[in-house]
Motif scaffolding. Sequence first.
Motif, PDB file in Angstrom:
ATOM      1  N   ILE A 248       0.843  -1.207   0.000  1.00  0.00           N
ATOM      2  CA  ILE A 248       0.000   0.000   0.000  1.00  0.00           C
ATOM      3  C   ILE A 248       0.870   1.246   0.000  1.00  0.00           C
ATOM      4  N   ALA A 249       1.909   1.255   0.840  1.00  0.00           N
ATOM      5  CA  ALA A 249       2.807   2.414   0.904  1.00  0.00           C
ATOM      6  C   ALA A 249       3.567   2.584  -0.404  1.00  0.00           C
ATOM      7  N   ALA A 250       4.001   1.470  -1.014  1.00  0.00           N
ATOM      8  CA  ALA A 250       4.738   1.558  -2.272  1.00  0.00           C
ATOM      9  C   ALA A 250       3.882   2.184  -3.364  1.00  0.00           C
ATOM     10  N   GLY A 251       2.630   1.730  -3.494  1.00  0.00           N
ATOM     11  CA  GLY A 251       1.739   2.283  -4.508  1.00  0.00           C
ATOM     12  C   GLY A 251       1.425   3.740  -4.270  1.00  0.00           C
ATOM     13  N   TYR A 252       1.182   4.090  -3.014  1.00  0.00           N
ATOM     14  CA  TYR A 252       0.833   5.468  -2.680  1.00  0.00           C
ATOM     15  C   TYR A 252       1.988   6.422  -3.008  1.00  0.00           C
ATOM     16  N   VAL A 253       3.186   6.092  -2.558  1.00  0.00           N
ATOM     17  CA  VAL A 253       4.341   6.977  -2.766  1.00  0.00           C
ATOM     18  C   VAL A 253       4.692   7.075  -4.248  1.00  0.00           C
TER      19      VAL A 253
ATOM     20  N   VAL B  93       2.794   6.619  -6.933  1.00  0.00           N
ATOM     21  CA  VAL B  93       1.801   7.351  -7.721  1.00  0.00           C
ATOM     22  C   VAL B  93       1.801   8.832  -7.360  1.00  0.00           C
ATOM     23  N   ARG B  94       1.921   9.153  -6.078  1.00  0.00           N
ATOM     24  CA  ARG B  94       1.910  10.566  -5.696  1.00  0.00           C
ATOM     25  C   ARG B  94       3.147  11.285  -6.232  1.00  0.00           C
ATOM     26  N   LEU B  95       4.288  10.628  -6.211  1.00  0.00           N
ATOM     27  CA  LEU B  95       5.482  11.231  -6.798  1.00  0.00           C
ATOM     28  C   LEU B  95       5.315  11.388  -8.313  1.00  0.00           C
ATOM     29  N   TRP B  96       4.692  10.413  -8.950  1.00  0.00           N
ATOM     30  CA  TRP B  96       4.435  10.485 -10.386  1.00  0.00           C
ATOM     31  C   TRP B  96       3.537  11.678 -10.716  1.00  0.00           C
ATOM     32  N   ARG B  97       2.511  11.880  -9.907  1.00  0.00           N
ATOM     33  CA  ARG B  97       1.621  13.010 -10.129  1.00  0.00           C
ATOM     34  C   ARG B  97       2.321  14.342  -9.837  1.00  0.00           C
ATOM     35  N   THR B  98       3.213  14.351  -8.858  1.00  0.00           N
ATOM     36  CA  THR B  98       3.961  15.579  -8.549  1.00  0.00           C
ATOM     37  C   THR B  98       4.876  15.959  -9.705  1.00  0.00           C
ATOM     38  N   ILE B  99       5.578  14.976 -10.248  1.00  0.00           N
ATOM     39  CA  ILE B  99       6.460  15.259 -11.388  1.00  0.00           C
ATOM     40  C   ILE B  99       5.640  15.690 -12.599  1.00  0.00           C
TER      41      ILE B  99
ATOM     42  N   ILE C  24      -2.114 -10.814  -3.357  1.00  0.00           N
ATOM     43  CA  ILE C  24      -2.088  -9.957  -2.159  1.00  0.00           C
ATOM     44  C   ILE C  24      -1.250  -8.703  -2.408  1.00  0.00           C
ATOM     45  N   SER C  25       0.008  -8.894  -2.794  1.00  0.00           N
ATOM     46  CA  SER C  25       0.912  -7.752  -2.922  1.00  0.00           C
ATOM     47  C   SER C  25       0.477  -6.794  -4.028  1.00  0.00           C
ATOM     48  N   VAL C  26       0.168  -7.320  -5.219  1.00  0.00           N
ATOM     49  CA  VAL C  26      -0.225  -6.459  -6.336  1.00  0.00           C
ATOM     50  C   VAL C  26      -1.526  -5.710  -6.043  1.00  0.00           C
ATOM     51  N   PRO C  27      -2.599  -6.396  -5.566  1.00  0.00           N
ATOM     52  CA  PRO C  27      -3.823  -5.640  -5.243  1.00  0.00           C
ATOM     53  C   PRO C  27      -3.610  -4.555  -4.190  1.00  0.00           C
ATOM     54  N   LEU C  28      -2.801  -4.842  -3.158  1.00  0.00           N
ATOM     55  CA  LEU C  28      -2.551  -3.828  -2.137  1.00  0.00           C
ATOM     56  C   LEU C  28      -1.787  -2.647  -2.720  1.00  0.00           C
ATOM     57  N   THR C  29      -0.865  -2.919  -3.652  1.00  0.00           N
ATOM     58  CA  THR C  29      -0.148  -1.821  -4.308  1.00  0.00           C
ATOM     59  C   THR C  29      -1.115  -0.971  -5.130  1.00  0.00           C
ATOM     60  N   LEU C  30      -2.060  -1.601  -5.805  1.00  0.00           N
ATOM     61  CA  LEU C  30      -3.059  -0.864  -6.574  1.00  0.00           C
ATOM     62  C   LEU C  30      -3.953  -0.029  -5.662  1.00  0.00           C
ATOM     63  N   VAL C  31      -4.275  -0.582  -4.490  1.00  0.00           N
ATOM     64  CA  VAL C  31      -5.078   0.186  -3.523  1.00  0.00           C
ATOM     65  C   VAL C  31      -4.306   1.426  -3.081  1.00  0.00           C
ATOM     66  N   GLY C  32      -3.027   1.246  -2.756  1.00  0.00           N
ATOM     67  CA  GLY C  32      -2.210   2.396  -2.374  1.00  0.00           C
ATOM     68  C   GLY C  32      -2.089   3.405  -3.495  1.00  0.00           C
ATOM     69  N   GLY C  33      -1.951   2.910  -4.735  1.00  0.00           N
ATOM     70  CA  GLY C  33      -1.891   3.819  -5.866  1.00  0.00           C
ATOM     71  C   GLY C  33      -3.179   4.589  -6.069  1.00  0.00           C
ATOM     72  N   TYR C  34      -4.304   3.952  -5.793  1.00  0.00           N
ATOM     73  CA  TYR C  34      -5.599   4.641  -5.911  1.00  0.00           C
ATOM     74  C   TYR C  34      -5.666   5.827  -4.954  1.00  0.00           C
ATOM     75  N   PHE C  35      -5.248   5.593  -3.713  1.00  0.00           N
ATOM     76  CA  PHE C  35      -5.246   6.694  -2.743  1.00  0.00           C
ATOM     77  C   PHE C  35      -4.214   7.761  -3.125  1.00  0.00           C
ATOM     78  N   GLY C  36      -3.088   7.331  -3.710  1.00  0.00           N
ATOM     79  CA  GLY C  36      -2.101   8.292  -4.169  1.00  0.00           C
ATOM     80  C   GLY C  36      -2.616   9.149  -5.311  1.00  0.00           C
ATOM     81  N   ALA C  37      -3.455   8.545  -6.184  1.00  0.00           N
ATOM     82  CA  ALA C  37      -4.035   9.303  -7.292  1.00  0.00           C
ATOM     83  C   ALA C  37      -5.084  10.294  -6.801  1.00  0.00           C
ATOM     84  N   LYS C  38      -5.758   9.969  -5.716  1.00  0.00           N
ATOM     85  CA  LYS C  38      -6.785  10.860  -5.171  1.00  0.00           C
ATOM     86  C   LYS C  38      -6.183  11.950  -4.287  1.00  0.00           C
ATOM     87  N   ALA C  39      -5.010  11.682  -3.715  1.00  0.00           N
ATOM     88  CA  ALA C  39      -4.383  12.669  -2.824  1.00  0.00           C
ATOM     89  C   ALA C  39      -3.866  13.851  -3.643  1.00  0.00           C
ATOM     90  N   PRO C  40      -3.848  15.047  -3.064  1.00  0.00           N
ATOM     91  CA  PRO C  40      -3.323  16.216  -3.804  1.00  0.00           C
ATOM     92  C   PRO C  40      -1.824  16.071  -4.029  1.00  0.00           C
TER      93      PRO C  40
END
Length: 671
Positions: free
Chosen positions: A418-423, A425-431, A489-505
């Motif tokens: 979850i943390a990997a996906g979130y970080v 994706v959020r860094l990707w959106r920042t760049i 388990i690992s891939v779905p959790l990464t996608l979940v983290g990425g979803y929250f990263g995409a929604k975060a500012p």
Amino acid sequence: MGLADLREILLFSFTMGSLSHFKIRALFVCLIFGSGYGFYLPGSYPHKYAVGDTLSVKVNSLTSIDTEIPYSYYSLPFCKPPEGVKDSRENLGELLMGDRIENSPYRFKTYKNETEIFLCKTSPLSADEFKLMKKRIDEMYQVNLILDNLPAIRYTKKDDFFLRWTGYPLGIKVQDSYYLFNHLKFTVLLHKYEETNVARVMGSGADVEVIPTGVGSDEPGYMVVGFEVVPCNFPHDIGSINDNLKMHEKYPSRISCDPTTVSMPIRENQPVAFTYEVQFVESDIKWPSRWDAYLKMEGAKVHWFSILNSLMVITFLAGIVLVIFLRTVRRDLTRYEELDKEAQAQMNEELSGWKLVVGDVFRAPSHSSLLCVMVGDGVQILGMAVVTILFAALGFMSPASRGTLLTGMLIFYMILGIAAGYVAVRLWRTIGCGDPKGWVGICWKAACFFPGISFLILTFLNFLLWGSHSTGAIPFSLFVVLILLWFCISVPLTLVGGYFGAKAPHIEYPVRTNQIPREIPPQRYPSWLLVMGAGTLPFGTLFIELFFIMSSIWMGRVYYVFGFLLIVLVLLVAVCAEVSLVLTYMQLCVEDWKWWWKSFFASGSVALYIFFYSINYLIFDLKSLSGPVSATLYLGYSLFMVLAIMLATGTVGFISSFWFVHYLFSSVKLD
């Protein structure tokens, strides 16, 4: 209050199922004042044995520091139990470590001393069996026995000191003859069972059980708190052994066990007889402290003072760097902000430095998607390391529960997807200045980058182990389980983290980026040379601890100073952040705005020095390592470890540099 008493209090407290403030404080007292050693909770319940109860010995894989390739105990012509060989239930970590725990024909009766116990007479050794036995003796293979979850321990005297070893050598070569240790002298240490008047539910794996209270409390009972073995070579008279002599019956003649002499070599086309004896000794060792003999590392004082010295030196150097760095930046900011606009413009024309790259400092780096993926995976690996070491230091991953450390690492790694996906994706959106397009692809890359490389390395090494018929080879069924854990388990959790990263500012840059990139002035020295050299300081924080970890992995020594390791990890994170900050600032001062990747590798380059150290360890400390297969296994696992360290330390450097650059340019008044 001693450590043993404190462990008993905590064991009782966890049994009751609640943690008071006192217990929490006690955990931290153990962590801080326990000489740096990890506090541990015994991994199985205290089993009560009445006089005459059967004690069964189990066998683990044969191991060798000469080859690092484990083999099944019954791959050699040893005596087999009459009920047949049966595997014990093992967890994921045990299977990955190459443990194969099986039953054995060794049987004891609690508190009943026995001598001259006949085990079996093998069939005449064939040419292949004789050749294999000699090969295993040459390769210094050890036999590993287990009683009541305790490995057999062997003591040898050197000068005025006693050395501890787990297991015993298969045999010994004297001149051109090979001698097999065919008689074992066991000593079982017992402690009187202590009733606590509470029901206990403890254990791990197959040992989970409820221990009732008040049942049989009047019967005398004992707990196993020690298991020692002395191997001997005894000249059995094969001809005098009657074929009707059954297992566990009395051997027809007297046996004297002298571990200092050998007298009966093994020969082709001749059988081998096995015998044993057992002695029970009542001990003052309490059950919560029975693992202390295994966890005491040799040279504890040297270990303590070496680590302490390293921590003090590195902390001192890092403090000096940090103070100078903060004073320099503060002076630059103060001078720059005190000038009026006209003076600032004049200063910008006359001076070079980080102020001139304001329009390029946040320009997107090359291969930005790869950077996002590596930073996301680094957060996942670093989080797994911190949580695992913290749990181990607090004692929740006891050595009595084999494989729990590795199993815990896998579980924490998957959850932190979850943390990997979130970080990532959020860094990707920042760049990308807030553009969420392509975040699913970034998540998939983050979920597959490090696991995919690891899978390729481990698959290659596994083929080598399969070819050697080693128990260290991961079974095909376990491969399927690992792949299912990865993708289910690992891939779905990464996608979940990425979803929250995409929604975060996304993180907004404090300055605008120019359309035309600024030309970077020619540098006196290659910047990448400085980046590669920056890893020496982080390496200085852990090279002493690294020696003990490498010795634990490859020399069969016990490592359980997780308190030290936790301190070293915290210091390593701090030094990596500081080194990357300083290097990024120096880079900006020479008008080099391409800091993204260099900040990552400034701290991540410590992995390069660790790999060099691994090669040095192979050449000078593992000199007996034999064969290309063993060397390939060593280098393959070292490469896997180095990759994980590079991602974790590089992520620390990048995040700290990103925060610094963002803060620095947010503090400057610009038109």
